[in-house]
Design a protein around this motif. Structure first.
Motif, PDB file in Angstrom:
ATOM      1  N   ILE A  56     137.636  28.693 103.496  1.00 14.54           N
ATOM      2  CA  ILE A  56     137.277  27.700 102.633  1.00 14.54           C
ATOM      3  C   ILE A  56     136.428  28.210 101.242  1.00 14.54           C
ATOM      4  O   ILE A  56     135.602  28.848 101.422  1.00 14.54           O
ATOM      5  N   SER A  57     137.200  28.118 100.176  1.00 21.62           N
ATOM      6  CA  SER A  57     136.449  28.666  99.058  1.00 21.62           C
ATOM      7  C   SER A  57     135.211  27.903  98.549  1.00 21.62           C
ATOM      8  O   SER A  57     135.146  26.679  98.879  1.00 21.62           O
ATOM      9  N   ASP A  58     134.414  28.392  97.872  1.00 19.55           N
ATOM     10  CA  ASP A  58     133.207  27.735  97.374  1.00 19.55           C
ATOM     11  C   ASP A  58     133.567  26.471  96.589  1.00 19.55           C
ATOM     12  O   ASP A  58     132.863  25.427  96.679  1.00 19.55           O
ATOM     13  N   ASP A  59     134.429  26.817  95.871  1.00 18.95           N
ATOM     14  CA  ASP A  59     134.785  25.668  95.017  1.00 18.95           C
ATOM     15  C   ASP A  59     135.199  24.582  95.693  1.00 18.95           C
ATOM     16  O   ASP A  59     135.077  23.296  95.300  1.00 18.95           O
ATOM     17  N   CYS A 117     139.922  15.835 101.706  1.00 22.17           N
ATOM     18  CA  CYS A 117     140.458  16.658 100.843  1.00 22.17           C
ATOM     19  C   CYS A 117     141.271  16.197  99.878  1.00 22.17           C
ATOM     20  O   CYS A 117     141.419  16.444  98.714  1.00 22.17           O
ATOM     21  N   ARG A 118     142.052  15.060 100.184  1.00 22.85           N
ATOM     22  CA  ARG A 118     142.994  14.319  99.423  1.00 22.85           C
ATOM     23  C   ARG A 118     142.142  13.756  98.052  1.00 22.85           C
ATOM     24  O   ARG A 118     142.356  13.890  97.098  1.00 22.85           O
ATOM     25  N   ASP A 119     141.007  13.196  98.418  1.00 25.27           N
ATOM     26  CA  ASP A 119     140.133  12.345  97.421  1.00 25.27           C
ATOM     27  C   ASP A 119     139.592  13.861  96.369  1.00 25.27           C
ATOM     28  O   ASP A 119     139.485  13.461  95.140  1.00 25.27           O
ATOM     29  N   ALA A 120     139.311  14.986  97.080  1.00 25.80           N
ATOM     30  CA  ALA A 120     138.779  15.911  96.201  1.00 25.80           C
ATOM     31  C   ALA A 120     139.847  16.753  95.460  1.00 25.80           C
ATOM     32  O   ALA A 120     139.364  17.728  94.672  1.00 25.80           O
ATOM     33  N   GLY A 121     141.054  16.619  95.879  1.00 27.15           N
ATOM     34  CA  GLY A 121     142.182  17.357  95.108  1.00 27.15           C
ATOM     35  C   GLY A 121     142.054  18.629  95.460  1.00 27.15           C
ATOM     36  O   GLY A 121     142.822  19.631  94.896  1.00 27.15           O
ATOM     37  N   VAL A 122     142.068  18.940  96.968  1.00 30.25           N
ATOM     38  CA  VAL A 122     142.024  20.273  97.492  1.00 30.25           C
ATOM     39  C   VAL A 122     142.998  20.081  98.705  1.00 30.25           C
ATOM     40  O   VAL A 122     143.256  19.229  99.181  1.00 30.25           O
ATOM     41  N   PRO A 123     143.637  21.456  99.113  1.00 28.48           N
ATOM     42  CA  PRO A 123     144.614  21.622  99.962  1.00 28.48           C
ATOM     43  C   PRO A 123     144.157  20.919 101.504  1.00 28.48           C
ATOM     44  O   PRO A 123     142.752  21.053 101.609  1.00 28.48           O
ATOM     45  N   HIS A 124     144.850  20.581 102.326  1.00 24.26           N
ATOM     46  CA  HIS A 124     144.434  20.273 103.631  1.00 24.26           C
ATOM     47  C   HIS A 124     143.427  21.019 104.255  1.00 24.26           C
ATOM     48  O   HIS A 124     144.223  22.119 104.503  1.00 24.26           O
ATOM     49  N   HIS A 149     138.321  23.637 112.077  1.00 26.05           N
ATOM     50  CA  HIS A 149     138.038  24.989 112.464  1.00 26.05           C
ATOM     51  C   HIS A 149     137.857  26.041 111.476  1.00 26.05           C
ATOM     52  O   HIS A 149     137.064  27.127 111.474  1.00 26.05           O
ATOM     53  N   GLN A 150     138.249  25.393 110.112  1.00 22.00           N
ATOM     54  CA  GLN A 150     138.025  26.458 109.011  1.00 22.00           C
ATOM     55  C   GLN A 150     136.535  26.434 108.838  1.00 22.00           C
ATOM     56  O   GLN A 150     136.233  27.394 108.082  1.00 22.00           O
ATOM     57  N   PHE A 151     136.121  25.226 108.693  1.00 26.62           N
ATOM     58  CA  PHE A 151     134.560  25.328 108.693  1.00 26.62           C
ATOM     59  C   PHE A 151     133.850  26.087 109.531  1.00 26.62           C
ATOM     60  O   PHE A 151     132.904  26.922 109.048  1.00 26.62           O
ATOM     61  N   ARG A 152     134.469  26.105 110.876  1.00 26.47           N
ATOM     62  CA  ARG A 152     133.615  27.206 111.964  1.00 26.47           C
ATOM     63  C   ARG A 152     133.975  28.582 111.418  1.00 26.47           C
ATOM     64  O   ARG A 152     133.078  29.368 111.665  1.00 26.47           O
ATOM     65  N   HIS A 153     134.892  28.859 111.126  1.00 24.38           N
ATOM     66  CA  HIS A 153     135.262  30.234 110.711  1.00 24.38           C
ATOM     67  C   HIS A 153     134.411  30.684 109.384  1.00 24.38           C
ATOM     68  O   HIS A 153     133.893  31.932 109.471  1.00 24.38           O
ATOM     69  N   GLY A 154     134.372  29.710 108.649  1.00 17.31           N
ATOM     70  CA  GLY A 154     133.552  29.989 107.172  1.00 17.31           C
ATOM     71  C   GLY A 154     131.997  30.267 107.556  1.00 17.31           C
ATOM     72  O   GLY A 154     131.409  31.011 107.140  1.00 17.31           O
ATOM     73  N   ALA A 155     131.521  29.505 108.727  1.00 17.13           N
ATOM     74  CA  ALA A 155     130.173  29.546 109.160  1.00 17.13           C
ATOM     75  C   ALA A 155     129.974  31.108 109.615  1.00 17.13           C
ATOM     76  O   ALA A 155     128.951  31.482 109.530  1.00 17.13           O
ATOM     77  N   ALA A 156     130.836  31.365 110.475  1.00 16.91           N
ATOM     78  CA  ALA A 156     130.806  32.720 111.232  1.00 16.91           C
ATOM     79  C   ALA A 156     130.826  33.858 110.130  1.00 16.91           C
ATOM     80  O   ALA A 156     129.923  34.902 110.214  1.00 16.91           O
ATOM     81  N   HIS A 157     131.771  33.626 109.122  1.00 14.48           N
ATOM     82  CA  HIS A 157     131.600  34.640 107.940  1.00 14.48           C
ATOM     83  C   HIS A 157     130.424  34.754 107.320  1.00 14.48           C
ATOM     84  O   HIS A 157     129.806  35.793 107.438  1.00 14.48           O
TER      85      HIS A 157
END
Length: 313
Positions: A130-133, A245-252, A256-264
């Motif tokens: 997930i990008s920082d933006d 995600c819909r409220d923020a206007g970002v892709p769904h 587990h993507q948060f988990r991958h990001g934390a590991a990175h």
């Protein structure tokens, strides 16, 4: 061997025997419960055996455990690959392995028909970070003082900061937040407990949520995360992420993507691989390499720039 057309096959019905796969599935279920396997593991194992038994039945194959051979198993795996993603077929392959191993232990058969059955290959599909933006926009979408805003902010912050699995987040109780050590106590795969630390920002949003939780109609519940009808489920949290995600206007995004990001972030910040395995609950380096693969090249480039080994002479 040609894979049968399950959708159009006509089963030959007969009275099940004690050696019937679907009868043994119930005994397998009881055995897993007696061994205190996790509810998700039991559900997955037994569902696969029931799928296999149903496949044998509608395909006209024998359903007695002592008459099942390698070709029957391979036909089932081929059918799963035709219907589902390779990863799903691979999981069901592993589940069947455990079932036949249990059948051997119970004396129902002398050897497993899966001895020479190879697992289906699963293409490596990196999970995007997930990008920082996008993260900033998601966190912005939960700013506010309502109960739901504070709850969602706390869940998202725990996912981002701690990198825990969705089921681990869902299973948290109020008493699992240890404020003295500043960790959450989670139960991972295989019912293995571990303590996961959290930072100052996560501590702040958790405090805010717990303050709002005190006036909830079901505040006496031991569950940490509450919704209108009580404890939030896995699907409830997944739906919340989709809505935010819909409220923020970002892709769904998926949990587990948060988990991958934390590991990175851990590895990119110089955290050791050994500590990563403990923090994220991995027992095999295979998972470490899989989770770290997405931005491994970037980490390698950054490390080179810091060390500049070619400038030694």
């Amino acid at each position: 061997m040609e894979v049968p057309d399950v959708a159009h096959a006509t089963p030959e019905l007969s009275a099940p025997t004690l050696n019937d796969v679907l009868v043994l599935a119930r005994s397998f279920d009881l055995s897993l419960r007696a061994r205190n396997r996790s509810p998700e593991t039991i559900k997955s194992y037994v569902a696969t055996v029931e799928l296999f038994g149903g496949f044998l039945l509608v395909s006209g194959f024998p359903t007695s455990i002592d008459r099942i051979v390698r070709e029957h198993v391979e036909s089932f795996i081929a059918d799963q690959l035709a219907r589902w993603k390779p990863k799903t077929a691979r999981i069901r392959y592993g589940n069947l392995q455990q079932f036949f191993k249990w059948c051997v232990e119970e004396g129902a058969i002398t050897d497993t028909p899966m001895k020479n059955v190879r697992p289906p290959s699963v293409p490596e599909v990196p999970v995007p970070i997930i990008s920082d933006d996008h993260l900033r926009r998601i966190f912005k979408s939960v700013e506010g003082t309502t109960f739901v805003q504070r709850r969602d902010a706390a869940i998202l912050r725990v996912l981002y900061d701690c990198g825990v699995r969705l089921a681990e987040v869902t299973g948290l109780g109020v008493d699992d937040v240890d404020w003295d050590r500043q960790v959450i106590d989670v139960v991972g795969k295989g019912s293995r407990p571990r303590a996961v630390p959290f930072g100052a920002k996560t501590s702040q949003v958790l405090h805010r949520y717990l303050s709002a939780r005190q006036v909830h109609l079901q505040s006496g519940s031991p569950a940490l995360w509450l919704g209108a009808k009580g404890r939030l489920t896995d699907s409830g949290i997944a739906q919340m992420i989709r809505r935010r995600c819909r409220d923020a206007g970002v892709p769904h995004l998926h949990a587990h993507q948060f988990r991958h990001g934390a590991a990175h972030r851990w590895l990119a910040s110089g955290g050791s691989e050994g500590d990563a395995m403990r923090l994220f609950g991995w027992r095999s380096r295979v998972m470490l390499e899989r989770y770290g693969a997405v931005l491994a090249d970037q980490r390698a480039y950054d490390a080179y720039r810091r060390l500049c080994p070619g400038d030694g002479l």
